[in-house]
Structure formats: structure tokens, C-alpha cells
Design a protein around this motif. Structure first.
Motif, PDB file in Angstrom:
ATOM      1  N   UNK A 180       0.817  -1.551   0.294  1.00 34.63           N
ATOM      2  CA  UNK A 180      -0.101  -0.016  -0.068  1.00 34.63           C
ATOM      3  C   UNK A 180       0.766   1.233   0.368  1.00 34.63           C
ATOM      4  N   UNK A 181       0.637   2.286  -1.105  1.00 39.11           N
ATOM      5  CA  UNK A 181       1.649   3.535  -0.679  1.00 39.11           C
ATOM      6  C   UNK A 181      -0.210   4.634  -0.465  1.00 39.11           C
TER       7      UNK A 181
ATOM      8  N   UNK B 285       4.982   7.561  -6.168  1.00 34.22           N
ATOM      9  CA  UNK B 285       5.456   6.251  -6.087  1.00 34.22           C
ATOM     10  C   UNK B 285       7.646   6.565  -6.687  1.00 34.22           C
ATOM     11  N   UNK B 286       7.731   7.374  -7.553  1.00 33.48           N
ATOM     12  CA  UNK B 286       9.262   7.015  -7.761  1.00 33.48           C
ATOM     13  C   UNK B 286      10.142   7.266  -6.966  1.00 33.48           C
ATOM     14  N   UNK B 287       9.882   8.219  -5.872  1.00 36.30           N
ATOM     15  CA  UNK B 287       9.916   9.221  -5.195  1.00 36.30           C
ATOM     16  C   UNK B 287      10.124   9.502  -4.188  1.00 36.30           C
TER      17      UNK B 287
ATOM     18  N   UNK C 150       6.943   8.109  -1.744  1.00 37.92           N
ATOM     19  CA  UNK C 150       6.075   6.651  -1.360  1.00 37.92           C
ATOM     20  C   UNK C 150       6.635   6.563   0.223  1.00 37.92           C
ATOM     21  N   UNK C 151       7.560   7.128   0.585  1.00 38.30           N
ATOM     22  CA  UNK C 151       7.367   6.574   1.988  1.00 38.30           C
ATOM     23  C   UNK C 151       6.514   7.022   2.899  1.00 38.30           C
ATOM     24  N   UNK C 152       5.402   7.969   2.224  1.00 37.41           N
ATOM     25  CA  UNK C 152       4.991   8.677   3.251  1.00 37.41           C
ATOM     26  C   UNK C 152       3.572   7.621   3.993  1.00 37.41           C
TER      27      UNK C 152
END
Length: 397
Positions: free
Chosen positions: A25-26, A285-287, A290-292
Motif C-alpha cells: 500500500x502506498x 510512487x518513484x520518489x 512513496x514512504x509517506x
């Protein structure tokens, strides 16, 4: 996604570029979906031409109207996100599990929205649109467009595109889901769809989702890029889909806007909007975004689908009722808040309790041998009245 471990084996190490290692899940994508839903709501209230405000939106909001038009591209943003998310959810599943998860995800809230539309059209505001029993029944299937039946709610057209995309992904799952096959599919499919559109083949344009195929395919490529960000082949495939989406999807959306909002969008404008859609999804998604993992993004993401389904006709009816008594900002705030509350109730009271039950039932019913009755063991027949043991038992003894 099935577990990579079992009680009798050590954990299986997956390659770093294995798509199955992608995060489940993002949360930033949940926020992106909610943003797309709000932009579509904004478009339908302030740009799409209707007289709920007392007169047409073009005349009521001459300065806001040209800006609100860009909210219509929230649909294209939805499709790019869908390409990413559906491939993520399909990876590691079989066709049975994928089908059950998609049906359970789409239909409970959708059936509620159809019921609410029937209440609006038959009881609250009769005469706004003619509805027959056949129309209602066909709309419950979500494939009414295939049957030549009009949508009860205008926004349902996007669900027809989503359904066809799910079917294509299901076929890909049946063949076997690998990175190489997905890359080939996401390259060949949108090109074939574009050819069908240019050839004016209604059948193949429908089957291949011609106008919007590059959006879904581009989202799929973005998913693969999360695991292999330095793959030249993937970046080339993404560039191809962005270009096709700019030419085909952007032009098609411009025609939709011209029809519903009475404003012309030029090529440079719709090209920019399409590129922004891809850029936004790539950004989350690529930066490092995406860790949020903000929990509230998951909450608002859960409201996206029911909000999208119910906001248009019911919202316009509320605008017409409230506008004579409140300022524009107050009317918009009350209507939007009401739609959000209704979306939350649908999610909390319908999607959460009934979605998982429907999914489990479908998995059970679609399992191999589900329709085969278990063979009954023969019941031993009693011996003669004298208490004799049946022959079979006598031999065993």
C-alpha cells in the motif's frame, strides 16, 4: 499476495527487482485518488453545464468556469492510478482471487449508488430523467453500456472502462503474470487500441478501451518502474504511453469537455494535463514520497470511490435547493461536506462489512470443484433380523 515462506522451508529471497516485492500500500496514492475525486466533483459543480445554480455555469461563473474545466482530467488521473494499483493487487494472485477481489471492491458501493439514484429519479425529483425497470436492472450489472442501456448516473461510464481493463488483466493473469509479459502487454495493447480508434472500429475500440488504454498501460509501467527504476525499456514504454495518451486520451477528453462544458481545450492544454497526470503518479510512487505513511490519507482514500459514485446528481439537486438561501461558498461547503459524510457512511456501513463477505463467498464459489457434490459414503445395511453381521463386515473380521 501469497506468503513466500512455509512451515517446512526457509524464506525465499526475492530479487530486488521482483515486482512482488513492491509495497502493498502506498498511502500517497490514496491521497492522489482523493484529489482526483475532488477535482471531478469541482468540475461537475462549477464547469459541466447545468442550471442548478439558477442559470448555466458558463454564465454564473465566467471566471471560475475555465479553471474548473481542468477538474475533468481527474478521470485520467484515476485511470493512471488504476493501472498501477490493479497490477499491484493482481501480482501473486490467481484469476479466482483477482476476480473475487475486484467484484467485492466495486459492486457493494455501486449497488447502493444505483439505489440512491432510483430514489432521486423516482421519488425526490421525478421527471428529471425517464427510468424503466429494464434500465434499473441493467444498471445493477454495471455492463449496461454493452446492452445499449443508458447510465442512470453520468459518472458510470468510467466504470465500464475499468471493468474492461480488469478483464484484460484477468486474461493476462490466466496466461501468466511476469514482468516481461506485462511490459509486452503494456506496449502492444495501447498501440493496438490507438489503431482501432483511428480505424473507427467500434468493436475493437470497445474491447481494447482504445481511447484510455495508454493511461492504464502507463500506470502498469509505473508499477514496474518502482522495482527497476533504471530500466531503459520501461522508460521507453512509459514515454510511448504518455505520447499515445496525449494524442488519443487527451483529444477524446477535450471532446467530452466541449460537449458537457461548452469550452474548447486546445492540444497544448490537454497535452499538458495528461503529462501532469502521469507526473503526479510518478511523483508519489518513484520518489521518497512513496514512504509517506500518514493514516489520514488511507481514510480519505477509502472515501474516494463512494464519493465519486454519488456526488454528481445528488449534489446538483442539493445545490438547487440550497442556492437560493446561501451564498455560493456556503452552498458548496454544505453540499461537499454532505457528500463526504454520505461517502463515509457507505464505506463504513456497506463496503467494510459486506465487501469481505462477498469476496470470501466468491472465492469459495469459484474454487475448483465448488459445484461438484461430495460423494456420500455408502451406509452399511443391517443384517437379518437374527442379528447376523453383513458379509462385508464378516470378512473384515
Amino acid at each position: 499476495m501469497p506468503s513466500t515462506t512455509s512451515p517446512t522451508t526457509a524464506p525465499v529471497a526475492r530479487p530486488k527487482d521482483d515486482p512482488a516485492r513492491a509495497p502493498r500500500r502506498l498511502t500517497a496514492l490514496d491521497g492522489m485518488r482523493f484529489l482526483a475525486a475532488l477535482s471531478v466533483l469541482f468540475y461537475h459543480y462549477f464547469a459541466s453545464n447545468h442550471d442548478a445554480w439558477g442559470q448555466g455555469t458558463v454564465d454564473t461563473f465566467p471566471h471560475l468556469h475555465p479553471l474548473a474545466v481542468f477538474g475533468s482530467f481527474g478521470v485520467q488521473l484515476f485511470f493512471v492510478v488504476s493501472g498501477f494499483v490493479i497490477l499491484l493487487s493482481a501480482w501473486g494472485r490467481d484469476v479466482r482471487a483477482f476476480t473475487a477481489s475486484r467484484v467485492a471492491r466495486l459492486f457493494p458501493a455501486y449497488w447502493v449508488s444505483v439505489a440512491l439514484m432510483l430514489v432521486l429519479l423516482l421519488l425526490v425529483a421525478p421527471g428529471e430523467k425517464s427510468v424503466t425497470v429494464g434500465d434499473a436492472a441493467a444498471n445493477l450489472t454495471m455492463v449496461q453500456r454493452a446492452l445499449g442501456v443508458h447510465d442512470l448516473e453520468a459518472v458510470y461510464w468510467t466504470l465500464w472502462s475499468e471493468l474492461r481493463f480488469y478483464v484484460l488483466v484477468g486474461i493476462l493473469l490466466a496466461v501468466g503474470l511476469t514482468r516481461e509479459r506485462v511490459l509486452a502487454f503494456a506496449t502492444i495493447w495501447p498501440v493496438a487500441g490507438a489503431v482501432a480508434v483511428q480505424a473507427k472500429s467500434n468493436l475493437w475500440s470497445t474491447v481494447l478501451i482504445g481511447a484510455d488504454a495508454p493511461l492504464f498501460a502507463g500506470g502498469m509501467v509505473l508499477f514496474l518502474l518502482t522495482r527497476r527504476p533504471r530500466s531503459l525499456g520501461l522508460w521507453l514504454a512509459l514515454g510511448l504511453n504518455v505520447a499515445l495518451a496525449g494524442v488519443i486520451s487527451g483529444r477524446t477528453q477535450a471532446l467530452r469537455v466541449a460537449s458537457s462544458a461548452e469550452i474548447t481545450i486546445g492540444p497544448a492544454t490537454y497535452w499538458t494535463a495528461i503529462v501532469v497526470c502521469f507526473a503526479l503518479v510518478a511523483l508519489v510512487t518513484l520518489t521518497p514520497l512513496n514512504r509517506i505513511s500518514w493514516g489520514w490519507l488511507t481514510v480519505v482514500g477509502a472515501l474516494t470511490y463512494p464519493l465519486y459514485l454519488i456526488h454528481m446528481s445528488w449534489g446538483r439537486w442539493m445545490i438547487a435547493e440550497l442556492n437560493p438561501h446561501l451564498p455560493v461558498a456556503g452552498t458548496f461547503a454544505v453540499v461537499t461536506l454532505t457528500m463526504l459524510v454520505a461517502a463515509y457512511l457507505i464505506h463504513r456501513l456497506v463496503e467494510r462489512p459486506f465487501g469481505p463477505r462477498l469476496r470470501r463467498a466468491l472465492v469459495r464459489d469459484l474454487s475448483p470443484g465448488a459445484l461438484v457434490r461430495p460423494r456420500r459414503r455408502p451406509v452399511p445395511q443391517p443384517g437379518p433380523v437374527t442379528g447376523e453381521v453383513p458379509a462385508a463386515k464378516a470378512v473384515s473380521r
